[in-house]
Design a protein around this motif. Sequence first.
Motif, PDB file in Angstrom:
ATOM      1  N   ILE A 475       0.849  -1.202   0.000  1.00  0.00           N
ATOM      2  CA  ILE A 475       0.000   0.000   0.000  1.00  0.00           C
ATOM      3  C   ILE A 475       0.878   1.243   0.000  1.00  0.00           C
ATOM      4  N   GLN A 476       1.977   1.200   0.760  1.00  0.00           N
ATOM      5  CA  GLN A 476       2.890   2.332   0.830  1.00  0.00           C
ATOM      6  C   GLN A 476       3.651   2.522  -0.480  1.00  0.00           C
ATOM      7  N   ASP A 477       4.168   1.429  -1.057  1.00  0.00           N
ATOM      8  CA  ASP A 477       4.951   1.529  -2.288  1.00  0.00           C
ATOM      9  C   ASP A 477       4.105   1.991  -3.471  1.00  0.00           C
ATOM     10  N   TYR A 478       2.849   1.587  -3.492  1.00  0.00           N
ATOM     11  CA  TYR A 478       1.955   2.019  -4.565  1.00  0.00           C
ATOM     12  C   TYR A 478       1.438   3.442  -4.346  1.00  0.00           C
ATOM     13  N   GLY A 479       1.768   4.028  -3.200  1.00  0.00           N
ATOM     14  CA  GLY A 479       1.237   5.356  -2.907  1.00  0.00           C
ATOM     15  C   GLY A 479      -0.274   5.318  -2.755  1.00  0.00           C
ATOM     16  N   ARG A 480      -0.762   4.164  -2.372  1.00  0.00           N
ATOM     17  CA  ARG A 480      -2.202   3.936  -2.370  1.00  0.00           C
ATOM     18  C   ARG A 480      -2.888   4.449  -1.108  1.00  0.00           C
ATOM     19  N   GLY A 481      -2.132   4.568  -0.024  1.00  0.00           N
ATOM     20  CA  GLY A 481      -2.732   5.013   1.225  1.00  0.00           C
ATOM     21  C   GLY A 481      -1.669   5.433   2.216  1.00  0.00           C
ATOM     22  N   VAL A 482      -2.110   5.955   3.338  1.00  0.00           N
ATOM     23  CA  VAL A 482      -1.203   6.454   4.362  1.00  0.00           C
ATOM     24  C   VAL A 482      -1.033   5.384   5.441  1.00  0.00           C
ATOM     25  N   ILE A 483       0.221   5.109   5.809  1.00  0.00           N
ATOM     26  CA  ILE A 483       0.527   4.130   6.850  1.00  0.00           C
ATOM     27  C   ILE A 483       0.700   4.873   8.170  1.00  0.00           C
ATOM     28  N   ILE A 484      -0.015   4.421   9.189  1.00  0.00           N
ATOM     29  CA  ILE A 484      -0.087   5.137  10.463  1.00  0.00           C
ATOM     30  C   ILE A 484       0.285   4.181  11.598  1.00  0.00           C
ATOM     31  N   GLY A 485       1.002   4.675  12.601  1.00  0.00           N
ATOM     32  CA  GLY A 485       1.274   3.854  13.775  1.00  0.00           C
ATOM     33  C   GLY A 485       2.735   3.867  14.165  1.00  0.00           C
ATOM     34  N   GLU A 486       3.239   2.719  14.627  1.00  0.00           N
ATOM     35  CA  GLU A 486       4.645   2.584  14.991  1.00  0.00           C
ATOM     36  C   GLU A 486       5.305   1.572  14.052  1.00  0.00           C
ATOM     37  N   PRO A 487       6.627   1.584  13.933  1.00  0.00           N
ATOM     38  CA  PRO A 487       7.298   0.622  13.046  1.00  0.00           C
ATOM     39  C   PRO A 487       6.878  -0.811  13.368  1.00  0.00           C
ATOM     40  N   SER A 488       6.672  -1.603  12.321  1.00  0.00           N
ATOM     41  CA  SER A 488       6.157  -2.964  12.480  1.00  0.00           C
ATOM     42  C   SER A 488       7.250  -3.919  12.968  1.00  0.00           C
ATOM     43  N   PHE A 489       6.897  -5.193  13.089  1.00  0.00           N
ATOM     44  CA  PHE A 489       7.738  -6.211  13.716  1.00  0.00           C
ATOM     45  C   PHE A 489       9.099  -6.381  13.040  1.00  0.00           C
ATOM     46  N   GLY A 490       9.092  -6.444  11.703  1.00  0.00           N
ATOM     47  CA  GLY A 490      10.345  -6.630  10.974  1.00  0.00           C
ATOM     48  C   GLY A 490      10.615  -8.052  10.536  1.00  0.00           C
ATOM     49  N   LYS A 491       9.535  -8.835  10.340  1.00  0.00           N
ATOM     50  CA  LYS A 491       9.701 -10.221   9.879  1.00  0.00           C
ATOM     51  C   LYS A 491       9.564 -10.263   8.360  1.00  0.00           C
ATOM     52  N   ILE A 538       2.967   8.424   9.183  1.00  0.00           N
ATOM     53  CA  ILE A 538       2.663   9.246  10.355  1.00  0.00           C
ATOM     54  C   ILE A 538       2.869   8.369  11.583  1.00  0.00           C
ATOM     55  N   ASN A 539       3.806   8.750  12.450  1.00  0.00           N
ATOM     56  CA  ASN A 539       4.130   7.950  13.618  1.00  0.00           C
ATOM     57  C   ASN A 539       3.188   8.227  14.784  1.00  0.00           C
ATOM     58  N   LEU A 540       2.792   7.156  15.464  1.00  0.00           N
ATOM     59  CA  LEU A 540       2.024   7.244  16.697  1.00  0.00           C
ATOM     60  C   LEU A 540       2.798   6.516  17.791  1.00  0.00           C
ATOM     61  N   PRO A 541       2.612   6.885  19.041  1.00  0.00           N
ATOM     62  CA  PRO A 541       3.364   6.237  20.120  1.00  0.00           C
ATOM     63  C   PRO A 541       2.937   4.794  20.323  1.00  0.00           C
ATOM     64  N   GLY A 542       3.835   3.989  20.857  1.00  0.00           N
ATOM     65  CA  GLY A 542       3.535   2.587  21.145  1.00  0.00           C
ATOM     66  C   GLY A 542       4.024   2.203  22.525  1.00  0.00           C
ATOM     67  N   LEU A 543       3.455   1.137  23.076  1.00  0.00           N
ATOM     68  CA  LEU A 543       3.801   0.689  24.420  1.00  0.00           C
ATOM     69  C   LEU A 543       4.826  -0.438  24.432  1.00  0.00           C
ATOM     70  N   SER A 544       5.124  -1.011  23.271  1.00  0.00           N
ATOM     71  CA  SER A 544       6.041  -2.153  23.232  1.00  0.00           C
ATOM     72  C   SER A 544       7.490  -1.696  23.353  1.00  0.00           C
ATOM     73  N   ASP A 545       8.342  -2.640  23.742  1.00  0.00           N
ATOM     74  CA  ASP A 545       9.771  -2.378  23.902  1.00  0.00           C
ATOM     75  C   ASP A 545      10.534  -3.044  22.766  1.00  0.00           C
ATOM     76  N   PRO A 546      11.099  -2.272  21.826  1.00  0.00           N
ATOM     77  CA  PRO A 546      11.821  -2.855  20.682  1.00  0.00           C
ATOM     78  C   PRO A 546      13.000  -3.739  21.097  1.00  0.00           C
ATOM     79  N   LYS A 547      13.501  -3.527  22.312  1.00  0.00           N
ATOM     80  CA  LYS A 547      14.642  -4.329  22.762  1.00  0.00           C
ATOM     81  C   LYS A 547      14.240  -5.777  23.039  1.00  0.00           C
ATOM     82  N   THR A 548      12.971  -5.980  23.375  1.00  0.00           N
ATOM     83  CA  THR A 548      12.529  -7.322  23.743  1.00  0.00           C
ATOM     84  C   THR A 548      11.457  -7.878  22.824  1.00  0.00           C
ATOM     85  N   PHE A 549      10.942  -7.058  21.912  1.00  0.00           N
ATOM     86  CA  PHE A 549       9.852  -7.511  21.043  1.00  0.00           C
ATOM     87  C   PHE A 549      10.086  -7.005  19.634  1.00  0.00           C
ATOM     88  N   GLY A 550      10.106  -7.914  18.688  1.00  0.00           N
ATOM     89  CA  GLY A 550      10.373  -7.550  17.295  1.00  0.00           C
ATOM     90  C   GLY A 550      11.592  -8.285  16.784  1.00  0.00           C
TER      91      GLY A 550
END
Length: 706
Positions: A475-491, A538-550
């Motif tokens: 969706i992001q690469d096609y410019g089709r919509g806006v991605i909102i939130g925090e960086p995803s897991f990375g798998k 657009i970044n939004l805050p998250g409660l997860s800890d990247p050091k232990t999750f992702g």
Amino acid sequence: MRIKYGFLGILLAIAPTAYALDMGSVPVLAPRKNQEQAAQLSSQFLTRYSYRPVALDDSLSVKIMDRFIKSLDPDRMIFRQSDIDTFMADSTKIDDAIKKEDLKIPFSIFNVYEQRIVDRMTYARDLLKNGFDFTTQEDYALVRDKEPWPQSDADSNDLWRKRVKADWLRLKLGGQTEATIRDTLDKRYKNALERAYKYKSEDVFQSFMGAYSTSIDPHTDYFGATASADFDISMKLSLVGIGAVLQERDDYTTIRELVPGGPAQLSGKLAVGDRITGVGQGADGPIKEVMGTRLDEVVQLIRGAKDSVVRLDILPADAGADGGRRIISLVRDKISLEKQAAKKTVLPVKDGDITRNIGVITLPAFYEDFEARRKGEKDYRSASRDVANLLTELKQDNVDGVLIDLRNNGGGSLAEAIELTGLFTGKGPVVQQRSADGKVEVQSDDLPTPAWTGPVGVLINRGSASASEIFAAAIQDYGRGVIIGEPSFGKGTVQTVVNLDEVARSEKPKFGELKLTIAQFFRVNGGTTQLRGVTPDINLPGLSDPKTFGETSYDNALPWAQIKPARYKPSGNLKAELPKLQALHDKRVESDPDFQRLLEDVAELKSQRDKGVISLNEAERRKELAARESRLKARAQLDGDVDTSNDDGLQSNERSLTADIALENARKKAKDVLLNEATAILSDAAGLQAGAINGKSGQLGKAGGK
């Protein structure tokens, strides 16, 4: 060979052992021959067919040992240093043991683990006979995964003294009386002790194989018959049973929820809180007592073939332990797990004098009934089909934009990720897949025209992984919509599930299944989500800890990489609009009290994580509690909807069932600050797109969604 694509959470269980013990009250577990054969058979696949093959040698053997010990005692609270020294003397022998179909080493370690659990829980219960001095100054470490192992019995006892003291103080601060605290903690530790007597060789083997497989890469895994069945259920969104959600409470299998339309609910014979004390098969089969039986074993007894009869011995919710029981008969049926399916809501967003309606589709997983699709059934269940139907309904609702909520969606079917993308982009490449031999295959959707052409938003968080990242990235690469939130897991890897029984041509199920990483996926722009995930617009805050999750939390994750872009044509360009959306977002949240409170909560949580310890001094803790209560009361004066309740210190099964369900419902009804802001951002995007149609702004996706 049965193939399934997608992301699976690692299913950790526990595993058995064979070293000499100084106390022998718990059952000594030993490997079965079929388990040793399954380990050896798995090693053949893991060393030959993995995306990144790893030789089964002394180096891997040490890693397997480390992971196995960590799976049993992640916080270094159970074993002693002397145990670890003994275990590690065999750390280079596991590879040879697997090849020789001899699993005595891991089972021996687990037997020591069982005895240490009994020892520690017995000691913890003894500590309850005396009170604690909460005027002293001492701390308790919340995370101990990098702390040294206890060097002696005295070290271990002092560690557990602090652990029990911390549990006691938490309950005391929650308003519990001393007598209630003693009773609650005694039951808690007693339950943990009793679980040590219920472990089976399957638990040990599952945990050991999990340690072996994840030593290859984080998403390779092994699972036996029960885990495999649970995976199939999660993908089909259906099972055959009675339609009841069960929970273990005080040695009883208790009904927590009745599924609407299921046999249990339709019978009118069962209620929430009823306890199952026995299970019988067929109209006249003997009733098997299940008091104190593990929940997973009771579940297996209750599930069965469609249209078959199961009989339950029921102790009503309002009856005492010696109260009257009744036997009921139910006919098993197919149960649809609708709570785990895609669902829609329409949220109005006010923007000055304008109100826009945003359709929200929440998708918990990329499910697909693989078997039904393979058989050619026309109405098989899948995420993309359900979403397509919801989009049709949202068009009839005349919404101004569609937000896809993928928070905590860990993935699922790769095919479903591709087909879901096509609902918004139409025909074209969605993802690239590179196999171990370096060959790159571009996978595309062939839907001639998109099902939805209006404004699109995708809400993600750290728990959005694999198939979720494929969809969001496209969706992001096609410019089709806006991605909102925090960086995803990375798998950024692809797995297939190999049925080892089919490979071995075993007529009976005895070897289990192996989830094997076979490829890495890349975005159509040539990059990968591996390690880096999808970066929101657009970044939004998250409660997860990247050091232990992702993905970045794994020490053996694949590195980030890049290949050539696929041939694709973007359908929109958000670059010119993103600064405007960011500015509108920044201005709005500045004056949004709910959002500012969330930022405070995120900062407080991060501060607690960084601190790493809690005080065991009552005065200090009450001071901290008073500050929190003051902050919450101030919030409540501004907004009466704020939850001002304190932590009661209780675990889920320690509250009354009514209280626990009420707490769960209250959490579900709490304001979803991030979702509200995401819909506001998409509303802004829809407003900018309306300007684009009038020639006042750049293009944002495609027009004409309605």
